[in-house]
Design an enzyme around this catalytic site. Structure first.
Site, PDB file in Angstrom:
ATOM      1  N   LEU A 125       1.004  -1.151  -0.098  1.00  9.69           N
ATOM      2  CA  LEU A 125       0.079  -0.011  -0.086  1.00  9.69           C
ATOM      3  C   LEU A 125       0.792   1.155  -0.005  1.00  9.69           C
ATOM      4  O   LEU A 125       0.621   2.098  -0.731  1.00  9.69           O
ATOM      5  CB  LEU A 125      -0.915  -0.068   1.350  1.00  9.69           C
ATOM      6  CG  LEU A 125      -1.855   1.194   1.440  1.00  9.69           C
ATOM      7  CD1 LEU A 125      -2.687   1.075   0.123  1.00  9.69           C
ATOM      8  CD2 LEU A 125      -2.471   1.158   2.763  1.00  9.69           C
ATOM      9  N   GLY A 129       5.129   8.807  -1.590  1.00 10.04           N
ATOM     10  CA  GLY A 129       4.190   9.871  -1.179  1.00 10.04           C
ATOM     11  C   GLY A 129       3.022   9.479  -0.785  1.00 10.04           C
ATOM     12  O   GLY A 129       2.025  10.248  -0.844  1.00 10.04           O
ATOM     13  N   ASP A 240      -7.358  -3.010   9.821  1.00  6.69           N
ATOM     14  CA  ASP A 240      -7.888  -2.866  11.019  1.00  6.69           C
ATOM     15  C   ASP A 240      -7.724  -4.200  11.707  1.00  6.69           C
ATOM     16  O   ASP A 240      -7.338  -4.372  13.005  1.00  6.69           O
ATOM     17  CB  ASP A 240      -9.345  -2.981  10.954  1.00  6.69           C
ATOM     18  CG  ASP A 240     -10.143  -1.721  10.834  1.00  6.69           C
ATOM     19  OD1 ASP A 240      -9.356  -0.771  10.973  1.00  6.69           O
ATOM     20  OD2 ASP A 240     -11.427  -1.682  10.210  1.00  6.69           O
ATOM     21  N   GLU A 363       1.543   0.400   9.949  1.00  9.72           N
ATOM     22  CA  GLU A 363       0.158  -0.269   9.924  1.00  9.72           C
ATOM     23  C   GLU A 363      -0.785   0.877  10.459  1.00  9.72           C
ATOM     24  O   GLU A 363      -1.659   0.758  11.147  1.00  9.72           O
ATOM     25  CB  GLU A 363      -0.230  -1.555  10.474  1.00  9.72           C
ATOM     26  CG  GLU A 363       0.620  -2.748   9.816  1.00  9.72           C
ATOM     27  CD  GLU A 363       0.254  -4.192   9.794  1.00  9.72           C
ATOM     28  OE1 GLU A 363      -0.855  -4.442  10.059  1.00  9.72           O
ATOM     29  OE2 GLU A 363       0.844  -4.880   9.713  1.00  9.72           O
TER      30      GLU A 363
HETATM   31  N1  CAA Z   1     -13.089  -0.440   7.148  1.00  7.56           N
HETATM   32  C1  CAA Z   1     -13.943  -0.239   5.829  1.00  7.56           C
HETATM   33  N2  CAA Z   1     -13.969   1.041   5.400  1.00  7.56           N
HETATM   34  C2  CAA Z   1     -13.326   1.878   5.676  1.00  7.56           C
HETATM   35  C3  CAA Z   1     -12.663   1.878   7.047  1.00  7.56           C
HETATM   36  C4  CAA Z   1     -12.394   0.605   7.741  1.00  7.56           C
HETATM   37  N3  CAA Z   1     -11.743   0.524   8.609  1.00  7.56           N
HETATM   38  N4  CAA Z   1     -11.977   3.118   7.166  1.00  7.56           N
HETATM   39  C5  CAA Z   1     -12.227   3.918   6.108  1.00  7.56           C
HETATM   40  N5  CAA Z   1     -13.324   3.195   5.413  1.00  7.56           N
HETATM   41  C6  CAA Z   1     -14.057   3.720   4.350  1.00  7.56           C
HETATM   42  C7  CAA Z   1     -14.986   4.857   4.729  1.00  7.56           C
HETATM   43  O1  CAA Z   1     -16.236   4.262   5.116  1.00  7.56           O
HETATM   44  C8  CAA Z   1     -15.176   5.968   3.337  1.00  7.56           C
HETATM   45  O2  CAA Z   1     -16.059   5.127   2.457  1.00  7.56           O
HETATM   46  P1  CAA Z   1     -16.914   6.041   1.518  1.00  7.56           P
HETATM   47  O3  CAA Z   1     -16.076   7.104   1.040  1.00  7.56           O
HETATM   48  O4  CAA Z   1     -17.515   5.078   0.672  1.00  7.56           O
HETATM   49  O5  CAA Z   1     -18.156   6.640   2.561  1.00  7.56           O
HETATM   50  C9  CAA Z   1     -13.438   5.432   2.831  1.00  7.56           C
HETATM   51  O6  CAA Z   1     -13.181   4.411   3.364  1.00  7.56           O
HETATM   52  C10 CAA Z   1     -12.634   6.782   3.023  1.00  7.56           C
HETATM   53  O7  CAA Z   1     -12.637   6.738   4.428  1.00  7.56           O
HETATM   54  P2  CAA Z   1     -11.931   8.230   5.258  1.00  7.56           P
HETATM   55  O8  CAA Z   1     -12.672   9.571   4.492  1.00  7.56           O
HETATM   56  O9  CAA Z   1     -12.116   8.084   6.663  1.00  7.56           O
HETATM   57  O10 CAA Z   1     -10.482   8.101   4.657  1.00  7.56           O
HETATM   58  P3  CAA Z   1      -9.233   9.170   4.670  1.00  7.56           P
HETATM   59  O11 CAA Z   1      -8.806   9.405   3.304  1.00  7.56           O
HETATM   60  O12 CAA Z   1      -9.667  10.233   5.661  1.00  7.56           O
HETATM   61  O13 CAA Z   1      -8.314   7.940   5.461  1.00  7.56           O
HETATM   62  C11 CAA Z   1      -7.096   7.055   7.287  1.00  7.56           C
HETATM   63  C12 CAA Z   1      -8.553   7.438   6.401  1.00  7.56           C
HETATM   64  C13 CAA Z   1      -7.611   6.306   8.555  1.00  7.56           C
HETATM   65  C14 CAA Z   1      -6.081   8.035   7.478  1.00  7.56           C
HETATM   66  C15 CAA Z   1      -6.290   6.154   6.425  1.00  7.56           C
HETATM   67  O14 CAA Z   1      -5.825   6.632   5.111  1.00  7.56           O
HETATM   68  C16 CAA Z   1      -5.480   5.139   7.044  1.00  7.56           C
HETATM   69  O15 CAA Z   1      -5.530   4.314   7.827  1.00  7.56           O
HETATM   70  N6  CAA Z   1      -3.896   5.558   6.699  1.00  7.56           N
HETATM   71  C17 CAA Z   1      -2.871   4.910   7.514  1.00  7.56           C
HETATM   72  C18 CAA Z   1      -2.496   4.049   6.223  1.00  7.56           C
HETATM   73  C19 CAA Z   1      -1.729   2.780   6.909  1.00  7.56           C
HETATM   74  O16 CAA Z   1      -2.052   2.112   8.058  1.00  7.56           O
HETATM   75  N7  CAA Z   1      -0.619   2.286   6.347  1.00  7.56           N
HETATM   76  C20 CAA Z   1       0.122   1.138   6.607  1.00  7.56           C
HETATM   77  C21 CAA Z   1       0.909   0.527   5.565  1.00  7.56           C
HETATM   78  S1  CAA Z   1       1.121  -1.033   5.472  1.00  7.56           S
HETATM   79  C22 CAA Z   1       2.204  -1.551   6.593  1.00  7.56           C
HETATM   80  O17 CAA Z   1       2.788  -0.643   7.485  1.00  7.56           O
HETATM   81  C23 CAA Z   1       2.455  -2.912   6.490  1.00  7.56           C
HETATM   82  C24 CAA Z   1       3.698  -3.326   7.247  1.00  7.56           C
HETATM   83  O18 CAA Z   1       4.833  -2.813   6.642  1.00  7.56           O
HETATM   84  C25 CAA Z   1       3.755  -4.292   8.150  1.00  7.56           C
END
Ligand code: CAA
Length: 380
Positions: A125, A129, A240, A363
């Site tokens: 993911l 940027g 999640d 995450e």
């Molecule tokens: N489950 C299902 N749908 C979800 C959701 C969830 N938990 N959270 C948000 N959505 C949906 C919303 O319902 C919304 O849908 P609609 O437009 O259809 O209504 C859509 O997603 C957008 O939601 P938001 O407006 O809340 O989204 P946002 O752009 O403001 O972003 C955020 C929210 C929480 C900041 C999100 O971008 C986020 O979690 N960012 C962090 C990313 C992350 O955790 N990256 C980790 C990388 S992977 C990694 O680290 C792996 C590794 O190396 C171990």
């Protein structure tokens, strides 16, 4: 929710604790130093069916509940935090979304070998940027004939160096924002898919993090997970669950800090007595023990909530936020209790200190967890 572990939970915990102490912990310092991906740990975990812990038995998994999964990740991470996250990523970030959103054909082709641990998965993911702002995907996937052509760069990909398959998020329609993101399974060896630079890290040094590059990389339409435009929701739902795994990893690191510090404090003498006899040290140990228990309880609550079905974003974010900060606080205290020796690599606490930090970042950073928690508090 019952706060007591079941007999099955306790048996799994004892089995993995024994395995991790005998088979994983002895090599942890060496892997940390050499940064070599611990292939033998993955093979041994696969032999115990730990790589598809929650996947149904029909698709090669162990069919365990999420509390069992947190016990597995805690025990592995207590021994080696890199091995903990390697196992967590395959379980939570690869197998889970394929099982939840995949077709029967995709489950046979991709889930089965990854749940059995014959193959390893990763989750793509993050981009240079697009970290916290995960919706800002610059990688593109353009429909061409009976497939898609991917172009872009992903970075910080845990397991990347060893992964057989990658779950890749890409924009199929940039004009639609997060509704224009889709998820694809890309296999190692697909033309146009290559590893980029090796990521040299502060901690969890052997978890195989790399950059991944897609240059006119063509995948069949049968590699699209779910439907076009569902990618952002797949990513959020997957994270999640992943956050529960990282919370468990953080509990494992924090417990390692507590256990090593307790042992050392009883042995180390200063001013004519064991340092454990000084209240300054006792208070640090007491705080660590209390916080480790609290972090584990939040983690088990998140796991239990997930298993009830429905949304568990709040519980997962609270567990991840609290447990990761506990891991960091515990590591700071552990290094302090060990004093000068805590700063040297003769003892493992400096590794715990470096390993703990990432749990507050990947995450979803602690700031992102607070946003998720606040959004839940403030909705309607
Ligand atoms: N489950 C299902 N749908 C979800 C959701 C969830 N938990 N959270 C948000 N959505 C949906 C919303 O319902 C919304 O849908 P609609 O437009 O259809 O209504 C859509 O997603 C957008 O939601 P938001 O407006 O809340 O989204 P946002 O752009 O403001 O972003 C955020 C929210 C929480 C900041 C999100 O971008 C986020 O979690 N960012 C962090 C990313 C992350 O955790 N990256 C980790 C990388 S992977 C990694 O680290 C792996 C590794 O190396 C171990």
């Amino acid at each position: 929710m019952n706060l007591e572990l079941t007999a099955e939970h306790r048996a799994i915990r004892e089995m993995v604790r024994d395995f991790a102490e005998k088979e994983i912990a002895p090599g942890a310092a060496r892997h940390d130093r050499t940064r070599e991906f611990p292939y033998e740990n993955v093979r041994k975990c696969a032999a115990l069916n730990l790589l598809g812990a929650m996947v149904s038995e029909e698709f090669g998994g162990s069919g365990l509940d999420t509390i069992s999964y947190t016990l597995i990740v805690e025990e592995l991470s207590r021994a080696c935090a890199s091995t903990g996250v390697i196992v967590s990523v395959n379980n939570s970030l690869f197998c889970h979304p394929v099982e939840k959103f995949g077709s029967e054909d995709q489950k046979r082709r991709f889930l089965l070998p990854h749940a059995k641990g014959e193959k390893l998965g990763c989750f793509c993911l993050s981009e240079p940027g697009a970290g916290s702002d995960a919706g800002n995907q610059q990688t593109t996937a353009v429909r061409k004939g009976d497939g898609y052509v991917l172009n872009g760069t992903k970075n910080f990909i845990t397991n990347g160096v060893a992964a057989d398959s990658a779950l890749v998020f890409a924009a199929t329609d940039k004009a639609k924002g997060h509704h224009g993101i889709s998820a694809f399974i890309v296999e190692k060896g697909t033309p146009g898919f290559r590893l980029g630079k090796d990521e040299v890290k502060l901690g969890i040094t052997c978890s195989g993090s790399v950059e991944m590059v897609f240059e006119d990389c063509r995948v069949g339409a049968s590699n699209l997970l779910g439907e076009e435009g569902m990618g952002f929701k797949i990513a959020m739902n997957t994270l999640d669950g992943g956050r529960i795994g990282i919370a468990a990893q953080a509990v494992g690191i924090a417990r390692a800090c507590l256990e090593e510090s307790t042992r050392y404090a009883k042995q180390r003498k200063a001013f004519g007595k064991a340092i454990a006899e000084f209240q300054a040290i006792q208070f640090m140990l007491a705080d660590m023990a209390t916080e480790v228990d609290a972090a584990r309880l939040l983690t088990h609550r998140a796991a239990w909530t997930k298993d009830q079905g429905g949304r568990f974003s709040l519980e997962a974010a609270q567990a991840k936020l609290f447990a990761s900060e506990v891991a960091m606080r515990s590591a700071v205290k552990a290094v302090q209790i060990f004093g000068g020796y805590g700063y040297m690599n003769d003892y493992p606490v400096e590794r715990y200190f470096r390993d703990a930090k990432i749990t507050e970042i990947y995450e979803g950073t602690s700031e992102i967890q607070r946003l998720v928690i606040a959004a839940s508090l403030l909705k309607d």
